[in-house]
Design an enzyme around this catalytic site. Sequence first.
Site, PDB file in Angstrom:
ATOM      1  N   LYS A 162       0.850  -1.193   0.000  1.00  0.00           N
ATOM      2  CA  LYS A 162       0.000   0.000   0.000  1.00  0.00           C
ATOM      3  C   LYS A 162       0.886   1.244   0.000  1.00  0.00           C
ATOM      4  O   LYS A 162       1.516   1.565   0.991  1.00  0.00           O
ATOM      5  CB  LYS A 162      -0.929   0.054   1.216  1.00  0.00           C
ATOM      6  CG  LYS A 162      -2.035   1.101   0.959  1.00  0.00           C
ATOM      7  CD  LYS A 162      -2.704   1.623   2.193  1.00  0.00           C
ATOM      8  CE  LYS A 162      -1.945   2.678   2.908  1.00  0.00           C
ATOM      9  NZ  LYS A 162      -1.732   3.937   2.168  1.00  0.00           N
ATOM     10  N   GLU A 165      -1.125   7.621   0.247  1.00  0.00           N
ATOM     11  CA  GLU A 165      -2.216   8.277  -0.477  1.00  0.00           C
ATOM     12  C   GLU A 165      -1.712   9.493  -1.264  1.00  0.00           C
ATOM     13  O   GLU A 165      -2.356   9.957  -2.194  1.00  0.00           O
ATOM     14  CB  GLU A 165      -3.339   8.701   0.483  1.00  0.00           C
ATOM     15  CG  GLU A 165      -2.924   9.622   1.622  1.00  0.00           C
ATOM     16  CD  GLU A 165      -2.407   8.866   2.851  1.00  0.00           C
ATOM     17  OE1 GLU A 165      -1.776   7.808   2.680  1.00  0.00           O
ATOM     18  OE2 GLU A 165      -2.630   9.350   3.970  1.00  0.00           O
ATOM     19  N   THR A 216       1.987   6.907  13.553  1.00  0.00           N
ATOM     20  CA  THR A 216       1.311   5.823  12.829  1.00  0.00           C
ATOM     21  C   THR A 216       1.939   4.482  13.177  1.00  0.00           C
ATOM     22  O   THR A 216       1.234   3.469  13.299  1.00  0.00           O
ATOM     23  CB  THR A 216       1.369   6.059  11.305  1.00  0.00           C
ATOM     24  OG1 THR A 216       0.942   7.390  11.025  1.00  0.00           O
ATOM     25  CG2 THR A 216       0.484   5.092  10.559  1.00  0.00           C
ATOM     26  N   GLY A 217       3.253   4.473  13.338  1.00  0.00           N
ATOM     27  CA  GLY A 217       3.949   3.225  13.690  1.00  0.00           C
ATOM     28  C   GLY A 217       3.398   2.620  14.974  1.00  0.00           C
ATOM     29  O   GLY A 217       3.261   1.396  15.078  1.00  0.00           O
ATOM     30  N   GLU A 234       9.727   0.934  10.654  1.00  0.00           N
ATOM     31  CA  GLU A 234      10.779   1.903  10.313  1.00  0.00           C
ATOM     32  C   GLU A 234      10.169   3.289  10.459  1.00  0.00           C
ATOM     33  O   GLU A 234       9.333   3.690   9.648  1.00  0.00           O
ATOM     34  CB  GLU A 234      11.240   1.686   8.861  1.00  0.00           C
ATOM     35  CG  GLU A 234      11.817   0.318   8.583  1.00  0.00           C
ATOM     36  CD  GLU A 234      13.192   0.125   9.201  1.00  0.00           C
ATOM     37  OE1 GLU A 234      13.875   1.131   9.474  1.00  0.00           O
ATOM     38  OE2 GLU A 234      13.572  -1.026   9.430  1.00  0.00           O
ATOM     39  N   CYS A 268      13.836  10.556   6.024  1.00  0.00           N
ATOM     40  CA  CYS A 268      13.749  10.113   7.429  1.00  0.00           C
ATOM     41  C   CYS A 268      15.074  10.351   8.130  1.00  0.00           C
ATOM     42  O   CYS A 268      15.112  10.613   9.327  1.00  0.00           O
ATOM     43  CB  CYS A 268      13.348   8.650   7.505  1.00  0.00           C
ATOM     44  SG  CYS A 268      14.407   7.574   6.529  1.00  0.00           S
TER      45      CYS A 268
END
Length: 483
Positions: A162, A165, A216-217, A234, A268
């Site tokens: 996925k 978005e 979110t992790g 990650e 990151c």
Amino acid sequence: MKTNETGRFLSVVNPATGEEIEKVPVSTPGEIDVTVGAARRGLEEWRGVSGLERAEVFHGISRVLRENADELAGIMTREGGKPYVENHDEVGWAAACFDYYGELARDSVGYLPAPIEPQQLALVVKEPVGVVACIVPWNYPLLLAAWKLAPALAAGNAVVLKPSEETPLATRRMAELIAGLPDGLLRVLYGAGDVGDALVRHPGVDMVAFTGSQATGKKVGRAAAERLIRANLELGGKDPFIVCDDVDVEVAAQGAVWAACLNAGQVCTSAERFYVMEGVAKDFVEASREHVESLNIGDPMDEQTDIGPLINAPGRAKVERHVGEALGRGAKLIAGGERWGEKGFYYKPTILTGVEPGTAVMSEETFGPVVPVQEVSSLDEAIEMANSVPYGLGANVYTRDFENMLRCMRGLRAGTVWINDPLTDNDAAPFGGQKGSGIGRELGREGLEAFQESKHVHIDPKVEKKEWWYPYGKGDGSGQRLM
Ligand code: NAD
């Protein structure tokens, strides 16, 4: 907002113009079911493909990515805003990752530990985990997908991918170009966090490999824990950049600006905090200012452009908030500090000095082209400051002194320590975070093992009674019978 989910469509917007370039249908719950089912069937077929044949498929994928690098880089630039030059490199790195894992997987199918008895055979067999949900962010859409797809597929798994978005288009094109895999083995689903969440919770998914923000992790980790499936996480970073007083300041400043402004600071492992020794701080700031002011900001499709836009309006608002708070708390603006252009989500490369350690720009992920500088009086102080935040993804150091290198190597709590060559990743070495920057590793042997189950097989070729079985008494009358 850059991306709106309207009805069942993602609106993909060009960050350089703010204009919509395409609408992409969002995957429905029914499509998720069908996709996961197809992945499981693909898994069975993949099991029958030898390591050599798999390697050939992987080299084919690498070739097709390189042959289509211009097109893929163009799509990535339009949907993500990263300069075309950087996106072109990204396609090459993604291709190299497929080459690496195609070969590594051939000699990583297990090992032979010493057996318990000399006539026995002990094997550790490496097996696939099953169907892996791979969820990736927008900043390196193809590279971060490849870092998961290549080792997961090489280890024999099926993948449901996925993309973010914000950037579904290059991934969709990559999936169309990839050939040679069993039907269903690699499928792509489209949507935002709700689609990602539904995928992690789907009973047909055996593992999740996630790259994205810390917030979110945590959600992904919780959902995976509820189902007791493996989660590789990650997450974000707040990488420090230490400049010692024994270096060529000009080089260190140029390295610093590149490490902070690559992809407009949306890496990151972007360097986000600068600890510079007092003796060179003034010269470092001046050299950084001159360098920043020489950079080209503009259309990311133009190969002369160094700095493109940020991904979206909320991303830019966060950078503005961090810089504004630092200035409000006494920091000095040396360069930038404002938007650029009439349209799109641009922000000028920014240098700040006299920044307080507790400000957001020194402690939270900014994800923008900002160089906040804090002077330090010793390497010990720099290392202590570097370790003072709950992140531990990467860390950079500039020094010529070997003893300093060793002190930094041992003292910095980070998954990667770069000395005099910021942000250089290596397919053959592990990448990932310590502390709050993640759980698990990608790349290298560790990146393959992340997608492998270990099965211990213990074989005794002789069928005979073992002397350590019952009865414990030796038949000499000692010991008592149960009945
Ligand atoms: P994000 O966390 O917002 O989204 C990442 C992905 O997760 C997207 O595909 C999103 O749709 C999906 N998602 C959102 N909510 C979900 C949920 N509840 N369940 C499952 N999936 C969900 O991150 P982003 O803004 O796309 O990316 C930027 C972040 O990624 C930064 O924090 C950056 O540091 C981090 N990042 C980390 C690495 C690394 O290797 N450690 C690499 C690149 C980016």
